[in-house]
Structures are given as structure tokens and as C-alpha cells.
Design a protein around this motif. Structure first.
Motif, PDB file in Angstrom:
ATOM      1  N   GLU A 144      43.203  24.021  35.698  1.00 20.67           N
ATOM      2  CA  GLU A 144      44.735  24.113  35.560  1.00 20.67           C
ATOM      3  C   GLU A 144      45.184  23.780  34.143  1.00 20.67           C
ATOM      4  OE1 GLU A 144      47.681  23.003  38.533  1.00 20.67           O
ATOM      5  OE2 GLU A 144      48.130  21.294  37.102  1.00 20.67           O
TER       6      GLU A 144
ATOM      7  N   ARG B  48      46.887  29.067  36.057  1.00 16.93           N
ATOM      8  CA  ARG B  48      45.721  28.802  37.099  1.00 16.93           C
ATOM      9  C   ARG B  48      46.104  27.540  37.947  1.00 16.93           C
ATOM     10  NH1 ARG B  48      43.747  29.966  32.652  1.00 16.93           N
ATOM     11  NH2 ARG B  48      43.199  27.515  32.084  1.00 16.93           N
TER      12      ARG B  48
ATOM     13  N   LEU C 178      46.293  28.084  46.332  1.00 15.35           N
ATOM     14  CA  LEU C 178      46.375  28.722  45.145  1.00 15.35           C
ATOM     15  C   LEU C 178      44.914  28.292  44.319  1.00 15.35           C
ATOM     16  CD1 LEU C 178      49.951  27.305  43.804  1.00 15.35           C
ATOM     17  CD2 LEU C 178      49.097  29.717  44.070  1.00 15.35           C
TER      18      LEU C 178
ATOM     19  N   VAL D 195      47.052  35.065  49.195  1.00 14.72           N
ATOM     20  CA  VAL D 195      46.595  33.946  48.004  1.00 14.72           C
ATOM     21  C   VAL D 195      48.325  33.485  48.074  1.00 14.72           C
ATOM     22  CG1 VAL D 195      46.410  33.292  45.823  1.00 14.72           C
ATOM     23  CG2 VAL D 195      45.050  35.077  46.795  1.00 14.72           C
ATOM     24  N   GLY D 196      48.299  31.918  48.112  1.00 21.24           N
ATOM     25  CA  GLY D 196      49.596  31.290  48.061  1.00 21.24           C
ATOM     26  C   GLY D 196      50.051  31.125  49.277  1.00 21.24           C
TER      27      GLY D 196
ATOM     28  N   GLY E 112      46.997  24.800  40.515  1.00 19.81           N
ATOM     29  CA  GLY E 112      46.188  24.685  41.641  1.00 19.81           C
ATOM     30  C   GLY E 112      44.673  24.617  41.429  1.00 19.81           C
TER      31      GLY E 112
ATOM     32  N   SER F  97      48.376  38.807  44.024  1.00 14.20           N
ATOM     33  CA  SER F  97      47.950  37.065  43.410  1.00 14.20           C
ATOM     34  C   SER F  97      46.375  37.492  43.600  1.00 14.20           C
ATOM     35  CB  SER F  97      48.376  36.235  44.016  1.00 14.20           C
ATOM     36  OG  SER F  97      48.032  35.026  43.190  1.00 14.20           O
TER      37      SER F  97
ATOM     38  N   ASP G 275      41.044  25.402  49.476  1.00  9.71           N
ATOM     39  CA  ASP G 275      42.453  25.481  49.734  1.00  9.71           C
ATOM     40  C   ASP G 275      43.106  25.829  51.105  1.00  9.71           C
ATOM     41  OD1 ASP G 275      42.463  24.040  47.221  1.00  9.71           O
ATOM     42  OD2 ASP G 275      43.670  25.423  46.269  1.00  9.71           O
TER      43      ASP G 275
ATOM     44  N   LEU H 123      42.822  34.558  43.575  1.00 14.96           N
ATOM     45  CA  LEU H 123      42.190  33.084  43.428  1.00 14.96           C
ATOM     46  C   LEU H 123      41.374  32.960  42.298  1.00 14.96           C
ATOM     47  CD1 LEU H 123      41.761  32.391  47.283  1.00 14.96           C
ATOM     48  CD2 LEU H 123      43.201  31.387  45.721  1.00 14.96           C
TER      49      LEU H 123
ATOM     50  N   SER I  10      52.342  27.577  47.287  1.00 16.11           N
ATOM     51  CA  SER I  10      52.708  28.637  46.535  1.00 16.11           C
ATOM     52  C   SER I  10      53.005  28.268  45.200  1.00 16.11           C
ATOM     53  CB  SER I  10      53.479  29.682  47.135  1.00 16.11           C
ATOM     54  OG  SER I  10      54.855  29.345  46.956  1.00 16.11           O
ATOM     55  N   ILE I  11      52.981  29.378  44.342  1.00 18.33           N
ATOM     56  CA  ILE I  11      53.681  28.973  42.772  1.00 18.33           C
ATOM     57  C   ILE I  11      54.964  28.461  42.952  1.00 18.33           C
ATOM     58  CG2 ILE I  11      54.188  31.303  42.417  1.00 18.33           C
ATOM     59  CD1 ILE I  11      52.549  28.622  39.820  1.00 18.33           C
TER      60      ILE I  11
ATOM     61  N   SER J 185      52.349  31.797  34.454  1.00 18.01           N
ATOM     62  CA  SER J 185      53.628  31.827  34.806  1.00 18.01           C
ATOM     63  C   SER J 185      54.289  31.111  33.600  1.00 18.01           C
ATOM     64  CB  SER J 185      53.841  30.875  36.057  1.00 18.01           C
ATOM     65  OG  SER J 185      53.305  31.595  37.290  1.00 18.01           O
TER      66      SER J 185
END
Length: 285
Positions: free
Chosen positions: A230, A224, A9, A82-83, A226, A36, A14, A38, A112-113, A251
């Protein structure tokens, strides 16, 4: 071999060691660029991975998947997401296409989220169905996601709301004229999602309903997740419509019944501590 590699993320670093090793030995490497984003661009990834990346937009993955899989039966091809690779149904379709073509595949997972959302202190096993909140237009204002949030809340469950991303979208006018002109990228913010939810609450009341979710329902805004910058904010749905969380991706969580420990964790991120003092605002187990 087709490799589906999760990137996590945050930034280029990562990726897992296993994922990085796969990327570096692949003949072609695609970067999925529409579900998604980064916090770093394609160039930063290329520098860290030591590989040139081919951007794969929605059109390529959904309509030209065979070209993406070309030669994957005789050389290694990587598809970077991504994720986690299975955060979007499109990627399951890619696997099915590979299997039909007799191409072996390997999935290398990452955060992931869907699991990193636990950073706010809400327990993952207390979440119900995840929903997507889409951008409204003047003529299209769906409310089906609200019903799912209400159902989760009636069952005491939290709801993770994934917010809309518009990348490489065409206006209706250009689409009708067949012009390949794309609109600038748009990413829904927590504010916009909250405003749409508040509008639905008003609409339901005008229809004589008593919505399960109100302006005072405790929610959590995340941005953001991760990344080094954040940001997490907790408070009422009304407060989420004005909170400033900065750049994407965002989110939103609508809480259900909370354990006292979950409540204590959310207070660490409160916009206004008084939001948690009103017993009408919250449900506790």
C-alpha cells in the motif's frame, strides 16, 4: 441460495471466515472481474479457496444474469466481489433479479475502499459525495465530477475520487464492425486524474471563473489500499500529477476543511513538507 461475498482489498486471505465457509460449500463460484482487482490472480484465489472460479465480466453480469442465477434456487451459488458486494450498483441489480426469480440471497460484507480510505488519517464522517473520474478521449471530456468536488469543498467536505478502470473494452472501430476484439486493460493513475483536474481548472479560468479547487489544494493519492505494498502520498494537486505510486488500483482524495489532527496525519505521507507550510494550501477547522 445466492451468496454475494466481499473479498476485501488485498489478497486471497482477506476473505472473512464466514465468506470462505460459504464459498467452499457452493456448487458454482463466480468472480466478478470488472469493477476492481486484487493484487493476486484467479489461480491464487482458487488455490486458497479450494474451488474453481468462473470469471464473470460486465457482459455476463449485465446481459446474462439469468444464466449466472441458473439453479441457484436448488443449489448454492456464490458471486465474489473485490471489496464489498455493494460497492457497485450492478450488484444491486443482481439481487433484484434473484428476488424476482424467488431465489433467496445472503450478503457477506468486507472492507472496501469506501471505509479503508480512512488509512490516510482523514475522518470518514468528513467525506461528502464520492465521485468517479473517467478516462477522457479526444472527443469526450466530461467535467461533471469537478462540480461535485467543488460542492463538497464548499461544504468543507473531503471528496473520494474513484478512478476509471477499463477491462474488456472494445475500440469504437471493432465495436462498429462487430468484432469481439478487446483492448488491453487500463487503470487510471493518480497522475492522470490530477492532470485532468488541472486541465479543468485552466478551462474554468479561461471562462472567467475562480475555481474552488486550485493547483495548491491539498490532495491525497492512494495506491493498492489494503495490500502489503500500500502506498499513500499527500501534497498539492500539482504534486499529485507527478507523484509515482506504482501499480493499480489508485484513488485520489481532494480535501475540504481539515481538523488539525487530520492535517498532522496527512503530514506523515507528505511528498514535500513545505506543501503544508503555506496557509493558502489548506483549510483547517
Amino acid at each position: 441460495m445466492l451468496y454475494l461475498v466481499g473479498l476485501g482489498l488485498g489478497d486471497a486471505e482477506d476473505i472473512t471466515v464466514k465468506g470462505l465457509e460459504a464459498v467452499r460449500r457452493c456448487h458454482r463460484v463466480y468472480l466478478e472481474a470488472y469493477t476492481s482487482v486484487l493484487t493476486v490472480g484467479k489461480e491464487a484465489l482458487e488455490e486458497f479457496y479450494g474451488k474453481e472460479l468462473i470469471l464473470a465480466d460486465r457482459e455476463m453480469v449485465e446481459q446474462e444474469a439469468d444464466s449466472l442465477l441458473k439453479e441457484a434456487d436448488v443449489c448454492d451459488v456464490a458471486f465474489l466481489v473485490v471489496g464489498d458486494p455493494f460497492g457497485a450498483t450492478t450488484h444491486s441489480d443482481l439481487v433484484l433479479r434473484a428476488v424476482k426469480l424467488g431465489i433467496p440471497y445472503k450478503v457477506i460484507h468486507n472492507a472496501s475502499i469506501m471505509n479503508a480510505v480512512g488509512c490516510c488519517g482523514l475522518q470518514l464522517y468528513n467525506f461528502g459525495e464520492t465521485v468517479s473520474i473517467v478516462f477522457w478521449t479526444d472527443t469526450w471530456k466530461p467535467e461533471s465530477f469537478f462540480d461535485k468536488i467543488e460542492k463538497n469543498r464548499q461544504n468543507g467536505m473531503h471528496t473520494l475520487c474513484l478512478l476509471d478502470i477499463k477491462v474488456k473494452e472494445q475500440s469504437l472501430e471493432n465495436l462498429m464492425k462487430g468484432k469481439k476484439i478487446y483492448e488491453p486493460p487500463r487503470y487510471m493513475s493518480v497522475n492522470q486524474a490530477a492532470e485532468q483536474l488541472l486541465a479543468i481548472i485552466q478551462n474554468r479560468r479561461l471562462q472567467g471563473e475562480k475555481p474552488e479547487i486550485t493547483e495548491n489544494t491539498i490532495c491525497v493519492g492512494l495506491a493498492r489500499v489494503g495490500a502489503l505494498d500500500e502506498k499513500i502520498a499527500s501534497g498539492t494537486l500539482q504534486q499529485m500529477s507527478t507523484v509515482e505510486l506504482g501499480a493499480p488500483l489508485h484513488s485520489l482524495i481532494v480535501t475540504g476543511t481539515m481538523h488539525p489532527l487530520e492535517l498532522e496525519m496527512l503530514k506523515l505521507f507528505s511528498v514535500d513538507s513545505s506543501s503544508f507550510e503555506n496557509n493558502a494550501c489548506q483549510r483547517t477547522a
